[in-house]
Enzyme design. Structure first.
Site, PDB file in Angstrom:
ATOM      1  N   ILE A  13       0.871  -1.185   0.000  1.00 51.76           N
ATOM      2  CA  ILE A  13       0.000   0.000   0.000  1.00 51.76           C
ATOM      3  C   ILE A  13       0.904   1.230   0.000  1.00 51.76           C
ATOM      4  CG2 ILE A  13      -1.805   1.279   1.207  1.00 51.76           C
ATOM      5  CD1 ILE A  13      -2.877  -1.337   0.249  1.00 51.76           C
ATOM      6  N   HIS A  14       1.032   1.839  -1.180  1.00 52.78           N
ATOM      7  CA  HIS A  14       1.852   3.041  -1.336  1.00 52.78           C
ATOM      8  C   HIS A  14       0.930   4.235  -1.582  1.00 52.78           C
ATOM      9  CE1 HIS A  14       1.294   2.489  -5.698  1.00 52.78           C
ATOM     10  NE2 HIS A  14       1.417   1.203  -5.407  1.00 52.78           N
ATOM     11  N   ALA A  15       1.455   5.352  -2.029  1.00 51.48           N
ATOM     12  CA  ALA A  15       0.696   6.602  -2.092  1.00 51.48           C
ATOM     13  C   ALA A  15      -0.581   6.524  -2.929  1.00 51.48           C
ATOM     14  CB  ALA A  15       1.581   7.733  -2.599  1.00 51.48           C
ATOM     15  N   PRO A  17      -2.631   3.878  -3.961  1.00 57.26           N
ATOM     16  CA  PRO A  17      -3.747   3.153  -3.347  1.00 57.26           C
ATOM     17  C   PRO A  17      -4.169   3.728  -1.995  1.00 57.26           C
ATOM     18  CG  PRO A  17      -1.767   1.817  -3.319  1.00 57.26           C
ATOM     19  CD  PRO A  17      -1.476   3.019  -4.161  1.00 57.26           C
ATOM     20  N   ALA A  18      -3.227   4.283  -1.253  1.00 58.28           N
ATOM     21  CA  ALA A  18      -3.587   4.903   0.024  1.00 58.28           C
ATOM     22  C   ALA A  18      -4.528   6.079  -0.225  1.00 58.28           C
ATOM     23  CB  ALA A  18      -2.337   5.368   0.768  1.00 58.28           C
TER      24      ALA A  18
END
Length: 91
Positions: A13-15, A17-18
């Protein structure tokens, strides 16, 4: 209400999808939405909170929603997790 997922995205979960999770959580003003992983619980209405979990492929995350419209909010967040290829429901 709560649903648990196993992260399947190679990048975790990176920028991007966050941001999708935070934007979805913020659509439901009457519901409190949280993510819990690795012994830490954060609001799903803050991108920094979500990123601070440091979720990687294979990690488990529980999404918890309480309040007005909780069923709809949890379904919308589940749709983001599954349809964006971020994770799968952990039975």
């Amino acid at each position: 209400m709560q649903q648990t997922f196993r992260i399947t995205d190679e990048d975790g979960i990176h920028a991007r999808p966050a941001t999708a999770l935070v934007n979805t959580a913020n659509k439901f003003k009457g519901a409190e939405s949280f993510a819990e992983a690795k012994g830490k619980k954060v609001t799903l209405k803050s991108i920094l909170g979500v990123l601070s979990l440091g979720l990687e492929k294979g990690d488990e995350i529980s999404i918890i929603v309480n309040g007005e419209g909780e069923a709809e909010a949890l379904q919308a967040l589940t749709d983001v997790m599954v349809n964006e290829g971020l994770g799968e429901i952990n039975a």
